[in-house]
Design a protein around this motif. Structure first.
Motif, mmCIF file in Angstrom:
data_model
loop_
_atom_site.group_PDB
_atom_site.id
_atom_site.type_symbol
_atom_site.label_atom_id
_atom_site.label_comp_id
_atom_site.label_asym_id
_atom_site.label_seq_id
_atom_site.Cartn_x
_atom_site.Cartn_y
_atom_site.Cartn_z
ATOM 1 N N VAL A 27 -17.470 -14.128 -7.038
ATOM 2 C CA VAL A 27 -18.407 -14.672 -8.017
ATOM 3 C C VAL A 27 -19.624 -13.782 -8.136
ATOM 4 C CG1 VAL A 27 -19.854 -16.648 -8.561
ATOM 5 C CG2 VAL A 27 -17.587 -17.007 -7.585
ATOM 6 N N PHE A 28 -20.161 -13.321 -6.966
ATOM 7 C CA PHE A 28 -21.375 -12.535 -6.969
ATOM 8 C C PHE A 28 -21.096 -11.048 -6.743
ATOM 9 C CE2 PHE A 28 -24.069 -16.108 -7.248
ATOM 10 C CZ PHE A 28 -23.500 -17.107 -6.471
ATOM 11 N N PHE A 86 -42.145 -27.992 -2.487
ATOM 12 C CA PHE A 86 -40.677 -28.004 -2.560
ATOM 13 C C PHE A 86 -40.200 -27.711 -3.977
ATOM 14 C CE2 PHE A 86 -36.569 -30.266 -2.956
ATOM 15 C CZ PHE A 86 -35.860 -29.570 -1.975
ATOM 16 N N LEU A 87 -40.901 -28.299 -4.969
ATOM 17 C CA LEU A 87 -40.537 -28.051 -6.368
ATOM 18 C C LEU A 87 -40.751 -26.577 -6.723
ATOM 19 C CD1 LEU A 87 -39.688 -29.222 -9.111
ATOM 20 C CD2 LEU A 87 -42.111 -29.678 -9.573
ATOM 21 N N LEU A 88 -41.847 -26.001 -6.228
ATOM 22 C CA LEU A 88 -42.130 -24.588 -6.478
ATOM 23 C C LEU A 88 -41.048 -23.698 -5.869
ATOM 24 C CD1 LEU A 88 -44.302 -22.707 -7.722
ATOM 25 C CD2 LEU A 88 -45.361 -22.612 -5.459
ATOM 26 N N LEU A 89 -40.584 -24.058 -4.663
ATOM 27 C CA LEU A 89 -39.512 -23.299 -4.016
ATOM 28 C C LEU A 89 -38.228 -23.373 -4.829
ATOM 29 C CD1 LEU A 89 -38.461 -21.722 -1.557
ATOM 30 C CD2 LEU A 89 -37.950 -23.918 -0.474
ATOM 31 N N LEU A 90 -37.925 -24.544 -5.358
ATOM 32 C CA LEU A 90 -36.722 -24.697 -6.191
ATOM 33 C C LEU A 90 -36.812 -23.858 -7.462
ATOM 34 C CD1 LEU A 90 -35.972 -28.543 -5.955
ATOM 35 C CD2 LEU A 90 -34.747 -26.660 -4.857
ATOM 36 N N VAL A 91 -38.008 -23.798 -8.066
ATOM 37 C CA VAL A 91 -38.199 -22.992 -9.276
ATOM 38 C C VAL A 91 -37.974 -21.515 -8.978
ATOM 39 C CG1 VAL A 91 -39.902 -22.221 -10.964
ATOM 40 C CG2 VAL A 91 -39.737 -24.639 -10.393
ATOM 41 N N VAL A 92 -38.517 -21.039 -7.838
ATOM 42 C CA VAL A 92 -38.354 -19.630 -7.453
ATOM 43 C C VAL A 92 -36.876 -19.317 -7.210
ATOM 44 C CG1 VAL A 92 -38.866 -17.911 -5.678
ATOM 45 C CG2 VAL A 92 -40.677 -19.416 -6.515
ATOM 46 N N LEU A 93 -36.185 -20.190 -6.482
ATOM 47 C CA LEU A 93 -34.752 -19.986 -6.213
ATOM 48 C C LEU A 93 -33.941 -20.013 -7.504
ATOM 49 C CD1 LEU A 93 -34.272 -22.156 -2.992
ATOM 50 C CD2 LEU A 93 -34.364 -19.661 -3.153
ATOM 51 N N PHE A 94 -34.335 -20.900 -8.428
ATOM 52 C CA PHE A 94 -33.628 -20.976 -9.713
ATOM 53 C C PHE A 94 -33.811 -19.686 -10.509
ATOM 54 C CE2 PHE A 94 -33.869 -21.869 -14.293
ATOM 55 C CZ PHE A 94 -32.570 -22.314 -14.518
ATOM 56 N N ILE A 95 -35.032 -19.147 -10.529
ATOM 57 C CA ILE A 95 -35.300 -17.905 -11.267
ATOM 58 C C ILE A 95 -34.491 -16.752 -10.682
ATOM 59 C CG2 ILE A 95 -37.067 -16.181 -11.783
ATOM 60 C CD1 ILE A 95 -39.079 -18.491 -11.972
ATOM 61 N N ILE A 96 -34.436 -16.677 -9.345
ATOM 62 C CA ILE A 96 -33.685 -15.598 -8.689
ATOM 63 C C ILE A 96 -32.199 -15.722 -8.979
ATOM 64 C CG2 ILE A 96 -33.034 -14.610 -6.465
ATOM 65 C CD1 ILE A 96 -35.831 -15.406 -5.455
ATOM 66 N N SER A 97 -31.664 -16.950 -8.839
ATOM 67 C CA SER A 97 -30.221 -17.155 -9.026
ATOM 68 C C SER A 97 -29.788 -17.033 -10.483
ATOM 69 C CB SER A 97 -29.816 -18.524 -8.483
ATOM 70 O OG SER A 97 -30.510 -19.550 -9.178
ATOM 71 N N GLN A 117 -30.873 -14.792 -12.624
ATOM 72 C CA GLN A 117 -31.072 -13.453 -13.162
ATOM 73 C C GLN A 117 -29.803 -12.888 -13.802
ATOM 74 O OE1 GLN A 117 -33.965 -11.429 -13.451
ATOM 75 N NE2 GLN A 117 -34.749 -13.482 -13.130
ATOM 76 N N THR A 118 -28.656 -13.190 -13.193
ATOM 77 C CA THR A 118 -27.391 -12.693 -13.744
ATOM 78 C C THR A 118 -27.173 -13.213 -15.162
ATOM 79 O OG1 THR A 118 -26.437 -12.639 -11.526
ATOM 80 C CG2 THR A 118 -24.902 -12.539 -13.375
ATOM 81 N N PHE A 119 -27.475 -14.483 -15.371
ATOM 82 C CA PHE A 119 -27.328 -15.072 -16.708
ATOM 83 C C PHE A 119 -28.409 -14.572 -17.654
ATOM 84 C CE2 PHE A 119 -28.778 -18.446 -19.615
ATOM 85 C CZ PHE A 119 -27.657 -18.536 -20.423
ATOM 86 N N LYS A 143 -33.111 -10.462 -25.514
ATOM 87 C CA LYS A 143 -34.574 -10.518 -25.578
ATOM 88 C C LYS A 143 -35.187 -10.483 -24.187
ATOM 89 C CE LYS A 143 -35.017 -12.888 -30.033
ATOM 90 N NZ LYS A 143 -35.541 -14.093 -30.733
ATOM 91 N N TYR A 144 -34.592 -11.221 -23.251
ATOM 92 C CA TYR A 144 -35.101 -11.235 -21.874
ATOM 93 C C TYR A 144 -34.934 -9.862 -21.228
ATOM 94 C CZ TYR A 144 -35.365 -12.207 -16.880
ATOM 95 O OH TYR A 144 -35.686 -12.171 -15.549
ATOM 96 N N LYS A 145 -33.745 -9.269 -21.414
ATOM 97 C CA LYS A 145 -33.472 -7.945 -20.828
ATOM 98 C C LYS A 145 -34.422 -6.897 -21.401
ATOM 99 C CE LYS A 145 -30.612 -5.245 -18.393
ATOM 100 N NZ LYS A 145 -31.260 -3.967 -18.573
ATOM 101 N N LYS A 146 -34.668 -6.966 -22.694
ATOM 102 C CA LYS A 146 -35.580 -6.026 -23.345
ATOM 103 C C LYS A 146 -36.989 -6.152 -22.786
ATOM 104 C CE LYS A 146 -37.624 -5.103 -27.900
ATOM 105 N NZ LYS A 146 -37.583 -5.468 -29.348
ATOM 106 N N LEU A 147 -37.483 -7.377 -22.682
ATOM 107 C CA LEU A 147 -38.840 -7.608 -22.183
ATOM 108 C C LEU A 147 -38.972 -7.169 -20.729
ATOM 109 C CD1 LEU A 147 -41.663 -8.812 -22.662
ATOM 110 C CD2 LEU A 147 -40.742 -11.024 -21.942
ATOM 111 N N LYS A 148 -37.973 -7.501 -19.916
ATOM 112 C CA LYS A 148 -38.018 -7.143 -18.497
ATOM 113 C C LYS A 148 -38.020 -5.627 -18.298
ATOM 114 C CE LYS A 148 -34.567 -7.119 -15.621
ATOM 115 N NZ LYS A 148 -33.427 -7.452 -14.740
ATOM 116 N N ASP A 149 -37.171 -4.915 -19.048
ATOM 117 C CA ASP A 149 -37.097 -3.460 -18.917
ATOM 118 C C ASP A 149 -38.391 -2.784 -19.374
ATOM 119 O OD1 ASP A 149 -34.561 -3.763 -17.976
ATOM 120 O OD2 ASP A 149 -33.549 -3.196 -19.826
ATOM 121 N N ILE A 150 -38.979 -3.286 -20.458
ATOM 122 C CA ILE A 150 -40.232 -2.703 -20.955
ATOM 123 C C ILE A 150 -41.364 -2.920 -19.952
ATOM 124 C CG2 ILE A 150 -42.009 -2.904 -22.743
ATOM 125 C CD1 ILE A 150 -39.773 -3.483 -24.744
#
Length: 377
Positions: free
Chosen positions: A31-32, A198-209, A211-213, A219-226
């Protein structure tokens, strides 16, 4: 992945039993992890080139490589290529039908087959993925230690806000003294972390996990690369990594006699970095209009002046492949140097930042105590 030349001309006499369906636990989970990553491609192409140069035919070479592989997913892909060759397809047509192979590899292999230089092309592809893997290792090694320090710093600050600050807060409430603004701010941060940590930790884990999607969203890929390109130190390092990959890819394609317009188009599809892709798209458009490569490169801010000047010389002397090979070597050397510089510069900066954060918390907690001691005195 390793093969034995001693078994080169031994043929299979028995068919391998088919895996029984229905046992999902027996299937390899990928999967990963890619089923045929660049590290495996490096070994695959280099071993294939060795066998082809030794005079072994393509079918037997693939059979030998397939026998030496242990991972089921990787083995099944090589087996799929082998079966395609058996059915009458060429190697390039076989990899074209498999998702994990790029257009870049397909066209390189196709040209190798048409010109009778397949062994040389597979060697070049092996070296290409070897350099990409080396660059990836350099990037990982350059960022691993700073990331460990950052995570440790976050944990230290979170521990102080969660356990140390509340102890001082209880004492201050009992004494009923007026708190300085900085102490009130730190206590508010502690209360926020206690309520929403705890909610903040869940948000951080969600953002990290996610990233593949998210990276699949243009638009996200363009902004991140720039934004990555504009970061101090890291932006320059990232740019050098992609310039090295670009020059290496063009050197391989031009050595295989691929027209420059087609080479630019293939590299644009292969390297997933928006600033470079956008620059290559405009260069491809200029080349179709009849402009020279050097003039097109000089117009793009992503490429430095050195590339434009050297390519101009290469066009006049018909040494494009040689110049791009030298550029690839120079940029690879710069990647190594900048990876060391990146680690050297980030380490003291992060330590300084951690010291400032811990110092602010300690000062905020001890200021009311000094005030309390003066009142008691």
């Amino acid at each position: 992945m390793a093969f034995e030349l001693g078994t080169t001309y031994k043929k299979k006499t028995t068919k391998e039993p088919k895996n029984s369906s229905g046992s999902i636990l027996k299937k390899e989970i990928t999967v990963f992890k890619k089923p045929f990553p660049n590290k495996v491609k490096e070994s695959f192409y280099l071993e294939l080139s060795v066998l082809l140069k030794a005079g072994v035919d393509l079918k037997t070479s693939l059979e030998l490589i397939e026998k030496s592989i242990k991972k089921k997913q990787t083995k099944s892909i090589v087996k799929q290529i082998y079966n395609s060759i058996i059915s009458g397809k060429s190697l390039s047509e076989a990899v074209k039908d498999i998702k994990c192979f790029t257009h870049y590899e397909y066209h390189s292999l196709r040209i190798g087959e048409e010109t009778g230089t397949l062994s040389e092309v597979t060697t070049q592809l092996g070296n290409f993925f070897h350099k990409r893997n080396e660059q990836r290792r350099l990037v990982v090694s350059a960022l691993t230690y700073p990331l460990i320090i950052i995570v440790t710093a976050v944990l230290v600050v979170a521990f102080m806000l969660n356990f140390v600050v509340p102890m001082f807060e209880d004492m201050f409430r009992q004494q009923q003294i007026e708190l300085p603004a900085i102490t009130v701010f730190i206590i508010d941060m502690s209360d926020f972390l206690e309520s929403y940590g705890f909610l903040l930790l869940l948000v951080v884990l969600f953002i990290i996990s996610s990233q593949t999607f998210l990276n699949k969203l243009p638009k996200y890929k363009k902004l991140k690369d720039i934004l990555t390109l504009k970061l101090p130190i890291i932006g320059s390092f990232t740019k050098t990594v992609y310039l090295s990959q670009f020059s290496q890819a063009i050197a391989l394609l031009t050595a295989s006699k691929v027209p420059m317009v087609n080479s630019i188009g293939l590299v644009k599809k292969m390297i997933q970095f928006y600033p470079l892709q956008h620059a290559l798209e405009e260069i491809e458009h200029d080349l179709l209009l009849g402009k020279s490569l050097s003039a097109s490169l000089e117009k793009q801010p992503f490429f430095d002046a050195k590339i434009g000047a050297l390519i101009k010389v290469a066009e006049e002397t018909n040494q494009t492949t040689f110049i791009f090979e030298k550029l690839s070597q120079q940029y690879s050397s710069q990647v190594q140097q900048k990876s060391k510089t990146l680690t050297t510069l980030l380490e003291p900066f992060i330590i300084f930042f951690v010291g400032i954060m811990v110092g602010i918390i300690l000062i905020a907690m001890y200021l009311p105590m000094f005030k309390l001691s003066s009142v008691i005195g």
